[in-house]
Enzyme design. Structure first.
Site, PDB file in Angstrom:
ATOM      1  N   HIS A 178     -10.029   5.056   9.714  1.00  0.00           N
ATOM      2  CA  HIS A 178      -9.321   3.829   9.344  1.00  0.00           C
ATOM      3  C   HIS A 178      -7.834   3.953   9.686  1.00  0.00           C
ATOM      4  CE1 HIS A 178     -10.274   0.243   6.804  1.00  0.00           C
ATOM      5  NE2 HIS A 178      -8.962   0.132   6.863  1.00  0.00           N
TER       6      HIS A 178
ATOM      7  N   TRP B 134       0.868  -1.189   0.000  1.00  0.00           N
ATOM      8  CA  TRP B 134       0.000   0.000   0.000  1.00  0.00           C
ATOM      9  C   TRP B 134       0.903   1.238   0.000  1.00  0.00           C
ATOM     10  CZ3 TRP B 134      -5.431  -0.771   0.358  1.00  0.00           C
ATOM     11  CH2 TRP B 134      -6.178   0.404   0.361  1.00  0.00           C
TER      12      TRP B 134
ATOM     13  N   PHE C 253      -1.519  -3.255   7.701  1.00  0.00           N
ATOM     14  CA  PHE C 253      -2.192  -4.113   8.680  1.00  0.00           C
ATOM     15  C   PHE C 253      -1.633  -5.535   8.654  1.00  0.00           C
ATOM     16  CE2 PHE C 253      -5.729  -6.712  10.290  1.00  0.00           C
ATOM     17  CZ  PHE C 253      -6.031  -6.018  11.457  1.00  0.00           C
ATOM     18  N   GLU C 254      -1.176  -5.975   7.500  1.00  0.00           N
ATOM     19  CA  GLU C 254      -0.659  -7.347   7.349  1.00  0.00           C
ATOM     20  C   GLU C 254       0.823  -7.471   7.720  1.00  0.00           C
ATOM     21  OE1 GLU C 254      -2.727  -5.964   4.806  1.00  0.00           O
ATOM     22  OE2 GLU C 254      -4.387  -7.008   5.782  1.00  0.00           O
TER      23      GLU C 254
ATOM     24  N   PHE D 150      10.395  -1.050  13.423  1.00  0.00           N
ATOM     25  CA  PHE D 150       9.173  -0.386  12.945  1.00  0.00           C
ATOM     26  C   PHE D 150       9.543   0.744  11.992  1.00  0.00           C
ATOM     27  CE2 PHE D 150       5.687   2.724  13.723  1.00  0.00           C
ATOM     28  CZ  PHE D 150       4.592   1.916  13.463  1.00  0.00           C
TER      29      PHE D 150
HETATM   30  C1  DLZ Z   1      -7.526  -0.006   3.764  1.00  0.00           C
HETATM   31  C2  DLZ Z   1      -6.283   0.785   3.890  1.00  0.00           C
HETATM   32  C3  DLZ Z   1      -6.313   2.193   3.896  1.00  0.00           C
HETATM   33  C4  DLZ Z   1      -7.590   2.962   3.825  1.00  0.00           C
HETATM   34  N1  DLZ Z   1      -5.195   2.932   3.956  1.00  0.00           N
HETATM   35  C5  DLZ Z   1      -4.002   2.285   4.049  1.00  0.00           C
HETATM   36  C6  DLZ Z   1      -2.794   3.030   4.130  1.00  0.00           C
HETATM   37  O1  DLZ Z   1      -2.752   4.271   4.074  1.00  0.00           O
HETATM   38  N2  DLZ Z   1      -1.636   2.333   4.257  1.00  0.00           N
HETATM   39  C7  DLZ Z   1      -1.594   0.957   4.306  1.00  0.00           C
HETATM   40  O2  DLZ Z   1      -0.493   0.393   4.453  1.00  0.00           O
HETATM   41  N3  DLZ Z   1      -2.721   0.244   4.199  1.00  0.00           N
HETATM   42  C8  DLZ Z   1      -3.911   0.856   4.068  1.00  0.00           C
HETATM   43  N4  DLZ Z   1      -5.058   0.132   3.962  1.00  0.00           N
HETATM   44  C9  DLZ Z   1      -4.954  -1.350   3.827  1.00  0.00           C
HETATM   45  C10 DLZ Z   1      -4.836  -2.122   5.150  1.00  0.00           C
HETATM   46  O3  DLZ Z   1      -3.534  -2.000   5.703  1.00  0.00           O
HETATM   47  C11 DLZ Z   1      -5.120  -3.626   4.905  1.00  0.00           C
HETATM   48  O4  DLZ Z   1      -4.281  -4.092   3.876  1.00  0.00           O
HETATM   49  C12 DLZ Z   1      -6.570  -3.901   4.521  1.00  0.00           C
HETATM   50  O5  DLZ Z   1      -7.441  -3.339   5.478  1.00  0.00           O
HETATM   51  C13 DLZ Z   1      -6.825  -5.416   4.407  1.00  0.00           C
HETATM   52  O6  DLZ Z   1      -6.639  -6.043   5.680  1.00  0.00           O
END
Ligand code: DLZ
Length: 157
Positions: A96, A31, A66-67, A121
């Site tokens: 979020h 992401w 998140f992962e 981190f």
């Molecule tokens: C869903 C989401 C959003 C809105 N923003 C980010 C972000 O700015 N940076 C990031 O690393 N991941 C984001 N995600 C994705 C979540 O980390 C995760 O991959 C999804 O919620 C699926 O579990």
């Protein structure tokens, strides 16, 4: 949080110890990949300039920050001297951002408490893309370089 007391302007490359023989796992969130790619590049450059060979670095990718915790946990029993989590979370219009930042930072903290291997981190948590660019190879340096230095320090403990 200010980075005035710890950034690359104060860096004396020769004072960073060699990481020869050390092994690192790196987990990268896809992401905001423009940012995380720059962080990864800075991290890899520093490690290689401090004598880490390609064979001693494993890079894996996860969909989002998140992962990262799951990704780091999947490497934790593989004998690395340190694991580095790289991500970029940029504040949007909903809360979020807060959920992802809290879950990721707490999850990585929990992995450290296992005491198996230090987990670093390197997750930028910015209000906008410009702040992220500034910290991933822009005017405030590259936090990927800084995390690599911290990882070497922790690996040598
Ligand atoms: C869903 C989401 C959003 C809105 N923003 C980010 C972000 O700015 N940076 C990031 O690393 N991941 C984001 N995600 C994705 C979540 O980390 C995760 O991959 C999804 O919620 C699926 O579990």
């Amino acid at each position: 949080m200010s980075s005035a007391n710890s950034n690359l302007k104060n860096l004396d490359f020769d004072k960073i110890p060699s990481a020869k023989g050390l092994k690192f796992g790196i987990v990268v969130s896809k992401w905001n990949s423009q940012i995380t790619r720059n962080l990864l590049d800075g991290c890899l450059n520093l490690l290689k300039n401090k004598d880490v060979i390609d064979e001693n670095i494993e890079v894996i990718y996860v969909p989002g920050s998140f992962e990262l915790v799951y990704g780091c946990n999947s490497l934790i029993d593989k004998g690395y001297d340190a694991i580095i989590a790289i991500g970029s979370v940029i504040r949007g219009e909903t809360n979020h951002f807060d959920f992802i930042c809290h879950a990721t930072s707490n999850g990585i903290k929990d992995l450290n408490l296992l005491g198996k291997c230090p987990v670093l981190f390197c997750v930028l948590t910015d209000d906008n893309i410009q702040q992220s660019l500034d910290r991933s190879g822009g005017k405030f340096g590259n936090k990927g370089v800084e995390v690599a230095i911290a990882a070497i320090e922790m690996a040598l403990i």
